[in-house]
Design a protein around this motif. Sequence first.
Motif, PDB file in Angstrom:
ATOM      1  N   TYR A  22       0.822  -1.209   0.000  1.00  0.00           N
ATOM      2  CA  TYR A  22       0.000   0.000   0.000  1.00  0.00           C
ATOM      3  C   TYR A  22       0.861   1.266   0.000  1.00  0.00           C
ATOM      4  O   TYR A  22       0.553   2.228  -0.703  1.00  0.00           O
ATOM      5  CB  TYR A  22      -0.949   0.033   1.204  1.00  0.00           C
ATOM      6  CG  TYR A  22      -1.761   1.300   1.211  1.00  0.00           C
ATOM      7  CD1 TYR A  22      -2.820   1.464   0.337  1.00  0.00           C
ATOM      8  CD2 TYR A  22      -1.432   2.351   2.060  1.00  0.00           C
ATOM      9  CE1 TYR A  22      -3.542   2.630   0.306  1.00  0.00           C
ATOM     10  CE2 TYR A  22      -2.150   3.524   2.041  1.00  0.00           C
ATOM     11  CZ  TYR A  22      -3.207   3.656   1.167  1.00  0.00           C
ATOM     12  OH  TYR A  22      -3.909   4.828   1.136  1.00  0.00           O
ATOM     13  N   THR A  23       1.944   1.272   0.770  1.00  0.00           N
ATOM     14  CA  THR A  23       2.816   2.449   0.803  1.00  0.00           C
ATOM     15  C   THR A  23       3.442   2.682  -0.558  1.00  0.00           C
ATOM     16  O   THR A  23       3.525   3.820  -1.019  1.00  0.00           O
ATOM     17  CB  THR A  23       3.912   2.285   1.872  1.00  0.00           C
ATOM     18  OG1 THR A  23       3.294   2.041   3.126  1.00  0.00           O
ATOM     19  CG2 THR A  23       4.765   3.526   1.976  1.00  0.00           C
ATOM     20  N   ARG A  24       3.868   1.617  -1.216  1.00  0.00           N
ATOM     21  CA  ARG A  24       4.455   1.759  -2.550  1.00  0.00           C
ATOM     22  C   ARG A  24       3.425   2.316  -3.534  1.00  0.00           C
ATOM     23  O   ARG A  24       3.707   3.244  -4.303  1.00  0.00           O
ATOM     24  CB  ARG A  24       4.975   0.393  -3.028  1.00  0.00           C
ATOM     25  CG  ARG A  24       5.568   0.380  -4.422  1.00  0.00           C
ATOM     26  CD  ARG A  24       6.883   1.146  -4.419  1.00  0.00           C
ATOM     27  NE  ARG A  24       7.378   1.326  -5.760  1.00  0.00           N
ATOM     28  CZ  ARG A  24       8.385   0.653  -6.281  1.00  0.00           C
ATOM     29  NH1 ARG A  24       8.993  -0.255  -5.575  1.00  0.00           N
ATOM     30  NH2 ARG A  24       8.776   0.881  -7.505  1.00  0.00           N
ATOM     31  N   TYR A  25       2.202   1.784  -3.486  1.00  0.00           N
ATOM     32  CA  TYR A  25       1.131   2.264  -4.368  1.00  0.00           C
ATOM     33  C   TYR A  25       0.824   3.738  -4.081  1.00  0.00           C
ATOM     34  O   TYR A  25       0.725   4.555  -4.993  1.00  0.00           O
ATOM     35  CB  TYR A  25      -0.120   1.394  -4.171  1.00  0.00           C
ATOM     36  CG  TYR A  25      -1.374   2.008  -4.732  1.00  0.00           C
ATOM     37  CD1 TYR A  25      -1.620   2.006  -6.097  1.00  0.00           C
ATOM     38  CD2 TYR A  25      -2.314   2.594  -3.888  1.00  0.00           C
ATOM     39  CE1 TYR A  25      -2.765   2.578  -6.614  1.00  0.00           C
ATOM     40  CE2 TYR A  25      -3.459   3.168  -4.393  1.00  0.00           C
ATOM     41  CZ  TYR A  25      -3.688   3.156  -5.760  1.00  0.00           C
ATOM     42  OH  TYR A  25      -4.815   3.735  -6.262  1.00  0.00           O
ATOM     43  N   ASP A  26       0.671   4.090  -2.814  1.00  0.00           N
ATOM     44  CA  ASP A  26       0.324   5.455  -2.440  1.00  0.00           C
ATOM     45  C   ASP A  26       1.446   6.428  -2.779  1.00  0.00           C
ATOM     46  O   ASP A  26       1.186   7.539  -3.260  1.00  0.00           O
ATOM     47  CB  ASP A  26       0.003   5.520  -0.945  1.00  0.00           C
ATOM     48  CG  ASP A  26      -0.506   6.876  -0.534  1.00  0.00           C
ATOM     49  OD1 ASP A  26      -1.586   7.269  -1.024  1.00  0.00           O
ATOM     50  OD2 ASP A  26       0.175   7.550   0.264  1.00  0.00           O
ATOM     51  N   ARG A  34      11.340   8.482  -4.019  1.00  0.00           N
ATOM     52  CA  ARG A  34      11.866   7.213  -3.507  1.00  0.00           C
ATOM     53  C   ARG A  34      10.787   6.340  -2.858  1.00  0.00           C
ATOM     54  O   ARG A  34      10.845   6.034  -1.658  1.00  0.00           O
ATOM     55  CB  ARG A  34      13.011   7.469  -2.537  1.00  0.00           C
ATOM     56  CG  ARG A  34      14.184   8.180  -3.193  1.00  0.00           C
ATOM     57  CD  ARG A  34      15.284   8.394  -2.222  1.00  0.00           C
ATOM     58  NE  ARG A  34      14.952   9.381  -1.219  1.00  0.00           N
ATOM     59  CZ  ARG A  34      15.380  10.626  -1.226  1.00  0.00           C
ATOM     60  NH1 ARG A  34      16.176  11.029  -2.176  1.00  0.00           N
ATOM     61  NH2 ARG A  34      15.046  11.452  -0.274  1.00  0.00           N
ATOM     62  N   PRO A  35       9.779   5.933  -3.626  1.00  0.00           N
ATOM     63  CA  PRO A  35       8.688   5.137  -3.042  1.00  0.00           C
ATOM     64  C   PRO A  35       9.146   3.785  -2.484  1.00  0.00           C
ATOM     65  O   PRO A  35       8.598   3.325  -1.483  1.00  0.00           O
ATOM     66  CB  PRO A  35       7.700   4.951  -4.185  1.00  0.00           C
ATOM     67  CG  PRO A  35       8.432   5.279  -5.422  1.00  0.00           C
ATOM     68  CD  PRO A  35       9.557   6.191  -5.041  1.00  0.00           C
ATOM     69  N   LEU A  36      10.149   3.161  -3.094  1.00  0.00           N
ATOM     70  CA  LEU A  36      10.637   1.883  -2.575  1.00  0.00           C
ATOM     71  C   LEU A  36      11.271   2.055  -1.194  1.00  0.00           C
ATOM     72  O   LEU A  36      11.046   1.249  -0.286  1.00  0.00           O
ATOM     73  CB  LEU A  36      11.644   1.259  -3.546  1.00  0.00           C
ATOM     74  CG  LEU A  36      12.227  -0.085  -3.124  1.00  0.00           C
ATOM     75  CD1 LEU A  36      11.122  -1.124  -3.003  1.00  0.00           C
ATOM     76  CD2 LEU A  36      13.285  -0.538  -4.106  1.00  0.00           C
TER      77      LEU A  36
END
Length: 144
Positions: A22-26, A34-36
Amino acid sequence: MAPYALPVGIVGTLVSVVLFVYTRYDADRVGVSRPLLWSLATSGTLVAGVVMYLFTSAPLPGVIMTANTGTVLYGFERELTRRDEQPAEPGQLPFGPGESESVDDRLASGDAGPVSGDDPTARSQSADGRPAEPTDAEDVADPR
């Protein structure tokens, strides 16, 4: 080993995986840089909290703080990214020393400051602009 260790470990692992996805998607959706890294930070701190809960005698408030740290920091980063036009820079404040948001920027963001009557220390004025006499509701020196 405690009888609750296996269920807590399974639930902690599942919640960590869901939080990572969910954090990566959001972060991709909102445009956080730096979503990863943010996905690893949120799920990694949760895993660390679960491990501390299961295998150490750490106090529960510390375990909870550890488990929530990544999610809270991501929330701050997400808010800064959504608020500013530019991507947030870690370690840098939005305004330098002595700088502040201009009145036009505050008006555009909807944060224009207190509205008349919001400041409890402000005295009301009469129609001709002079300060009004204090009333019983205001702080008046006690004559005793």
